[in-house]
Design a protein around this motif. Structure first.
Motif, PDB file in Angstrom:
ATOM      1  N   GLY A 539       0.899  -1.206  -0.006  1.00  0.00           N
ATOM      2  CA  GLY A 539      -0.027   0.087   0.022  1.00  0.00           C
ATOM      3  C   GLY A 539       0.836   1.106  -0.114  1.00  0.00           C
ATOM      4  O   GLY A 539       1.983   1.308   0.752  1.00  0.00           O
ATOM      5  N   VAL A 540       0.591   2.252  -0.876  1.00  0.00           N
ATOM      6  CA  VAL A 540       1.253   3.311  -0.937  1.00  0.00           C
ATOM      7  C   VAL A 540       0.428   4.670  -0.575  1.00  0.00           C
ATOM      8  O   VAL A 540      -0.916   4.603  -0.635  1.00  0.00           O
ATOM      9  N   ILE A 541       1.006   5.724  -0.336  1.00  0.00           N
ATOM     10  CA  ILE A 541       0.394   6.963  -0.206  1.00  0.00           C
ATOM     11  C   ILE A 541       1.091   7.909  -0.964  1.00  0.00           C
ATOM     12  O   ILE A 541       2.270   8.077  -0.980  1.00  0.00           O
ATOM     13  N   PRO A 542       0.391   8.414  -2.008  1.00  0.00           N
ATOM     14  CA  PRO A 542       1.098   9.438  -2.899  1.00  0.00           C
ATOM     15  C   PRO A 542       1.719  10.586  -2.483  1.00  0.00           C
ATOM     16  O   PRO A 542       1.304  10.970  -1.326  1.00  0.00           O
ATOM     17  N   TYR A 543       3.206  10.668  -2.688  1.00  0.00           N
ATOM     18  CA  TYR A 543       3.612  11.891  -2.018  1.00  0.00           C
ATOM     19  C   TYR A 543       4.508  12.778  -2.976  1.00  0.00           C
ATOM     20  O   TYR A 543       4.910  12.231  -4.033  1.00  0.00           O
ATOM     21  N   GLU A 561      11.732   6.069   4.113  1.00  0.00           N
ATOM     22  CA  GLU A 561      10.845   4.987   3.343  1.00  0.00           C
ATOM     23  C   GLU A 561       9.854   4.507   4.268  1.00  0.00           C
ATOM     24  O   GLU A 561       9.834   4.511   5.374  1.00  0.00           O
ATOM     25  N   GLY A 562       8.546   4.235   3.597  1.00  0.00           N
ATOM     26  CA  GLY A 562       7.304   4.030   4.540  1.00  0.00           C
ATOM     27  C   GLY A 562       6.477   3.848   3.526  1.00  0.00           C
ATOM     28  O   GLY A 562       6.428   4.015   2.515  1.00  0.00           O
ATOM     29  N   GLY A 563       5.169   3.540   4.170  1.00  0.00           N
ATOM     30  CA  GLY A 563       3.870   3.390   3.390  1.00  0.00           C
ATOM     31  C   GLY A 563       2.778   2.424   4.159  1.00  0.00           C
ATOM     32  O   GLY A 563       2.888   2.670   5.397  1.00  0.00           O
ATOM     33  N   LEU A 564       2.007   1.903   3.510  1.00  0.00           N
ATOM     34  CA  LEU A 564       0.679   1.269   4.259  1.00  0.00           C
ATOM     35  C   LEU A 564       1.060  -0.266   4.550  1.00  0.00           C
ATOM     36  O   LEU A 564       0.205  -0.767   5.136  1.00  0.00           O
ATOM     37  N   PRO A 708      -2.979  -7.017   6.623  1.00  0.00           N
ATOM     38  CA  PRO A 708      -3.606  -5.707   6.931  1.00  0.00           C
ATOM     39  C   PRO A 708      -2.713  -4.567   7.205  1.00  0.00           C
ATOM     40  O   PRO A 708      -1.276  -4.743   7.370  1.00  0.00           O
ATOM     41  N   PRO A 709      -2.716  -3.300   6.752  1.00  0.00           N
ATOM     42  CA  PRO A 709      -1.874  -2.014   7.139  1.00  0.00           C
ATOM     43  C   PRO A 709      -1.146  -2.198   8.244  1.00  0.00           C
ATOM     44  O   PRO A 709      -1.789  -2.600   9.232  1.00  0.00           O
ATOM     45  N   ARG A 710       0.067  -1.984   8.421  1.00  0.00           N
ATOM     46  CA  ARG A 710       0.793  -1.903   9.475  1.00  0.00           C
ATOM     47  C   ARG A 710       0.258  -0.890  10.579  1.00  0.00           C
ATOM     48  O   ARG A 710       0.155  -0.034  10.190  1.00  0.00           O
ATOM     49  N   ALA A 711       0.138  -1.434  11.866  1.00  0.00           N
ATOM     50  CA  ALA A 711       0.129  -0.437  12.857  1.00  0.00           C
ATOM     51  C   ALA A 711       0.900   0.631  12.875  1.00  0.00           C
ATOM     52  O   ALA A 711       2.286   0.137  12.766  1.00  0.00           O
ATOM     53  N   GLY A 712       0.935   1.731  13.322  1.00  0.00           N
ATOM     54  CA  GLY A 712       2.063   2.693  13.606  1.00  0.00           C
ATOM     55  C   GLY A 712       2.516   3.174  12.444  1.00  0.00           C
ATOM     56  O   GLY A 712       3.664   3.330  12.417  1.00  0.00           O
ATOM     57  N   GLN A 713       1.835   3.524  11.142  1.00  0.00           N
ATOM     58  CA  GLN A 713       2.248   3.776  10.090  1.00  0.00           C
ATOM     59  C   GLN A 713       2.598   5.451  10.278  1.00  0.00           C
ATOM     60  O   GLN A 713       2.304   5.884  11.102  1.00  0.00           O
TER      61      GLN A 713
END
Length: 729
Positions: A539-543, A561-564, A708-713
C-alpha cells in the motif's frame, strides 16, 4: 551787571543792555533762544551749516538734492533684504516644524528596523531545477555580489544616477524633475532617489501626498545613516516590485526570463531596470514593444555613465530581451499548489526562505501536459470535452508528473487532486480483487447475462451478452453484469473495504452500484491505489515532497521509506495483473498497448459519458488520465478506450523511452496460463452470496492471506492523506 563766572565755572546771566538800546525793561527780550535750550549749540551749528549750504553759490541745486534720493534707494534695498531674511527664517522654522511633526508620526529612530522580508518557498524538481516559487515575494533573496555588475548599475543609471553621491535625498534630481514636469519634456519624473523608493517600500503605504513624501525623505536619511550604499542597493533589489507578483530581481528574472538573476544578459538587465517605473504597463509578457523601448533608454543611460561598453550596448540593442515562455505551459503550478496544500503537515512554521525538493520530473511533467493539451486542442471541440487531468507516479507513490487542468492560467482548480468524479469501470479492479481474495481465479467462469437486483437492471456498454465467460475476459472487456454479480457475491461492504485498504479515501457507498464505480474519487487517489498492483501488493500514499531545507542548506525534513505495508497477497497481485494485462491484449485498452512493454490497466466510463478514465501501469510507472467537463455536462461518447487511452499512450511512450522493459509482479505465474477446467455454467448462474440466495450450489470461499496495513504507519503519511482527501478529524 558785570560779566563773570562763578567758582564752579558756570556762566552768570548777563542783563547789560547793549549800547544804543533803550533801557526800558519793556524792551528787553527775555525769551530763550535755540542756543539757550538744551542741545542748542548742536541745533545752532546744524542750522548755521544748513544756512551756509543754502547761501553757497558754488553748489548747484541738483547736487544738493541727489543725496537724499540715494539714501532712499539704500533704504528700500535694505528693507527687501531684511524682509527676505525674516521670511527665510520663518520658512526654515516652518519646514523644521513640518519635519518635526511628521517625524513624530513615525516610530522613534532608535526603534526603527528594516522589516523582515516574507519568506520565499522555492519548489524544485527532482533534478534540482526550479518548478515554481511560492510566498508573497515570488523569489529568494540574492546578495549583490551574486549578480553581474551591470544588473544593479541598470537601476542606478535609470532611476538614480547620483545614487553614490547624495545623502538620501537629491536636491538636484528634485529640481530637474520639477523642471521636466513643468516644461513637459520627456517622461514626467518624481525626483525620488533609490533610497526614498526603498523607504517607501519598507515602511510606507503607496499613498501619494506631501505628508508621505516628507516621511519618505526622513526615512531615507535614516537609511543612509544606518547602511552603506551597497547595502541599500541590495535591499532595494530584493524588495522592489516588478509586477506579476514578483518582488525582487530574482523573482522577476525567473518570472519573465525563466532563469536566475545571476544569469541575465545585459539586455535583460536593462529591461528589468526599466520595468520598475511602471510594472503593469511595461511588463514584457504584456507589452513587449513598450518594455523594449524602455530598455533602450536604460542602455543609453548606462552607456552615457560608463556603466556599459558601447560595443556591448550595441549588441543588446540589436538583440533585445524577450520573455521566456512558461516552462511546461504553467502546469508545474499545479504541482506547486499541491506542495503548498500539504506543506504545513511537514513544516508548520518557518520565518526564512526554504527550499522544497519534490519528486517531480520536469521532462515527464512537460510530456504529460503536452499529451493532454494536444489531444484536447485537436479533439476537444469535436467530442465536447473541455478539461482533463494526468497523474503519474512511481509504484512507491512518488509523483513524477501531475497536470490538474488544460491551462493553469485560465483555471487554477486542480482536477488531479481535488475533483471527485465517478471512476466507472476503472473501479472494477477492486471488485475483482475482492473476488480473488474470496477464492476465485482469472479462469473462474461467470455468466454474462441480464441481471435484476431489486428492480435495478445493469447493462453492458455494448448492450449485448456473451454468456459464460472467464473473469479474465470479463475484466478485459469490462462486462458490467459480471462485475455486479461479483460485487453481490463478496458483498458491497467488502468491495468498499478492499478499495479503502488500497488507499481510496473518498467516501464510498456500499450498494450494488459500487461495482460499476458510482462513488466519486479523485484521479490522485485512484492512481495511488493502482500502484499497489504495480509494486507487488504494498500500500502506498502518494507523495510529492522529498525533502525541505533552509536557504543556507540546513535540513528541516527528509522523507524516509514508508507506506501502508502489504495490502495484497502476492498470489492475488499476480492474478490481478494477469487479468488487467489482458485489457491491453484483447480488451478495451488494446489501442494503448506499447510494443515491448508488459502493461496492465483498466478503462472507465461513467454514466452518460460524463467521465472517461484510463489508468494503466508498467513495473516502473503508474499513470492515470481523466477527461470530462467541470459542470458535469456529458461528452460526445468519450470513453476510456479512446481519448484518454490516446493521451495515456502518448505520455507513456515518452516516459518509458530509454528504459529496459520489466515484467509486472507475478506475471510468470498467471500469464498465458491454460484455463482450468470449469464445470459448465448454467444460464443465470451467479455464484457467491447471490447464487446461494437463488439456490445454486457454491464452492466454499477461499480468502487470500492479505496482510492488513501495519499499525503505527508514519504520521506524516497519515497527515498527508487526511489533508489531501479531506478525511480524519
Amino acid at each position: 551787571m558785570a560779566k563773570g563766572r562763578g567758582r564752579d565755572g558756570r556762566g552768570e546771566p548777563n542783563f547789560d543792555v547793549p549800547e544804543g538800546r533803550a533801557s526800558n525793561p519793556a524792551d528787553l527780550d527775555l525769551r530763550l533762544s535755540r542756543a539757550d535750550r538744551a542741545g542748542g549749540g548742536v541745533a545752532r551749528r546744524a542750522t548755521e551749516t544748513k544756512g551756509r549750504r543754502a547761501e553757497s553759490p558754488e553748489r548747484p541745486l541738483a547736487t544738493a538734492k541727489a543725496r537724499p534720493r540715494k539714501a532712499r534707494r539704500r533704504s528700500l534695498l535694505g528693507r527687501f533684504v531684511y524682509a527676505g531674511v525674516v521670511l527665510g527664517l520663518w520658512a526654515c522654522i516652518g519646514i523644521a516644524g513640518l519635519v518635526a511633526y511628521h517625524a513624530s508620526q513615525l516610530p522613534p529612530i532608535d526603534q526603527l528596523a528594516v522589516p523582515k522580508r516574507p519568506p520565499n518557498i522555492a519548489i524544485l524538481a527532482s533534478d534540482g531545477s526550479l518548478l515554481a516559487n511560492r510566498g508573497e515575494t515570488g523569489g529568494r533573496v540574492v546578495g549583490i555580489k551574486e549578480l553581474p555588475p551591470y544588473l544593479p548599475r541598470a537601476f542606478v543609471a535609470i532611476e538614480d544616477r547620483r545614487f553614490y553621491g547624495h545623502f538620501g535625498v537629491d536636491p538636484v534630481g528634485i529640481l530637474r524633475a520639477i523642471g521636466q514636469n513643468l516644461t513637459r519634456r520627456g517622461v514626467a519624473q518624481g525626483g525620488s532617489t533609490l533610497t526614498q523608493q526603498l523607504a517607501k517600500n519598507l515602511f510606507l503605504t503607496p499613498e501619494r501626498s506631501a505628508s508621505r513624501k516628507i516621511q519618505e525623505a526622513i526615512l531615507a536619511l535614516w537609511l543612509e545613516h544606518k547602511y552603506t550604499k551597497d547595502e541599500i542597493l541590495e535591499l532595494y533589489l530584493n524588495r522592489v516590485y516588478f509586477g506579476a507578483g514578483a518582488y525582487g530581481v530574482e523573482a522577476a528574472a525567473q518570472r519573465y526570463f525563466g532563469k536566475p538573476a545571476k544569469a541575465v544578459t545585459l539586455a535583460e538587465a536593462a529591461m528589468l531596470g526599466g520595468l520598475v517605473q511602471a510594472p503593469s504597463r511595461l511588463a514584457p509578457n504584456r507589452n513587449l514593444p513598450a518594455a523594449q523601448a524602455r530598455a533602450a533608454q536604460v542602455l543609453a543611460a548606462m552607456e552615457e555613465l560608463g556603466f556599459a561598453k558601447p560595443a556591448d550596448v550595441k549588441v543588446a540593442l540589436a538583440q533585445p530581451a524577450r520573455p521566456a515562455g512558461a516552462r511546461g505551459g504553467g502546469s508545474a503550478n499545479y504541482v506547486a499548489d499541491l506542495v503548498m496544500d500539504v506543506l504545513d503537515d511537514f513544516l508548520p512554521k518557518f520565518e526564512s526562505d526554504i527550499v522544497i525538493s519534490t519528486t517531480v520530473d520536469t521532462a515527464l511533467q512537460t510530456a504529460a501536459e503536452k499529451a493532454l493539451v494536444d489531444e484536447l486542442n485537436q479533439k476537444g471541440a469535436k467530442f465536447n470535452v473541455a478539461q482533463g487531468a494526468v497523474v503519474s507516479m512511481r509504484p512507491d507513490g512518488a509523483i513524477r508528473a501531475l497536470v490538474g487542468g488544460r491551462d493553469y492560467a485560465q483555471s487554477q482548480f486542480n482536477r488531479a487532486t481535488t475533483a471527485k468524479r465517478q471512476p466507472g469501470s476503472a473501479f472494477k479492479p477492486f471488485v475483482y480483487l475482492a473476488a480473488v481474495e474470496h477464492g476465485l481465479t482469472p479462469d473462474t467462469v461467470r455468466e454474462d447475462a441480464p441481471i435484476n437486483i431489486k428492480g435495478w437492471n445493469p447493462e453492458n456498454y455494448s448492450r449485448d451478452y456473451r454468456g459464460p465467460v472467464t473473469l479474465r475476459d470479463a475484466l478485459a472487456h469490462s462486462l458490467n453484469t459480471v462485475a455486479v454479480r461479483l460485487g453481490q457475491e463478496v458483498g458491497p461492504k467488502t468491495v468498499v473495504q478492499t478499495a479503502q485498504r488500497l488507499g481510496i479515501a473518498s467516501p464510498l457507498q456500499a450498494n450494488g452500484s459500487i461495482a460499476l464505480g458510482t462513488s466519486e474519487v479523485t484521479p490522485l487517489e485512484l492512481v495511488g491505489a493502482y500502484a499497489s498492483f504495480a509494486n507487488g501488493g504494498l500500500g502506498v500514499i502518494p507523495y510529492v515532497i522529498a525533502g525541505i531545507k533552509t536557504g543556507d542548506g540546513k535540513v528541516l525534513y527528509k522523507r524516509k521509506e514508508g507506506g501502508l505495508g502489504r495490502v495484497i497477497d502476492p498470489n492475488a497481485v499476480s492474478m490481478m495483473n494477469a487479468m488487467m494485462h489482458e485489457t491491453f491484449v484483447s480488451g478495451t485498452a488494446k489501442k494503448a498497448d506499447i510494443p515491448g512493454w508488459d502493461l496492465a490497466g483498466k478503462t472507465g466510463t461513467s454514466q452518460d459519458f460524463r467521465d472517461a478514465w484510463f489508468v494503466g501501469f508498467s513495473a516502473t510507472l503508474v499513470t492515470g488520465v481523466w477527461l470530462g467537463n467541470d459542470d458535469g455536462e456529458s461528452t460526445k461518447k468519450v470513453s476510456g478506450g479512446n481519448l484518454p487511452g490516446e493521451i495515456w499512450k502518448a505520455y507513456m511512450t515518452t516516459a518509458l523511452k530509454g528504459q529496459t522493459p520489466t515484467m509486472l509482479p507475478g506475471a510468470k505465474t498467471w500469464r498465458n496460463r491454460a484455463p482450468v477446467e470449469q464445470p459448465p455454467a448454467t444460464t443465470g448462474a451467479t455464484g457467491g452470496v447471490l447464487g446461494a440466495l437463488l439456490g445454486e450450489p457454491q464452492p466454499a470461499p477461499r480468502v487470500a492471506a492479505a496482510t492488513p496495513p501495519r499499525a503505527g504507519q508514519r504520521k506524516d503519511d497519515r497527515n498527508f492523506i487526511e489533508k489531501l482527501f479531506g478525511v480524519g478529524e
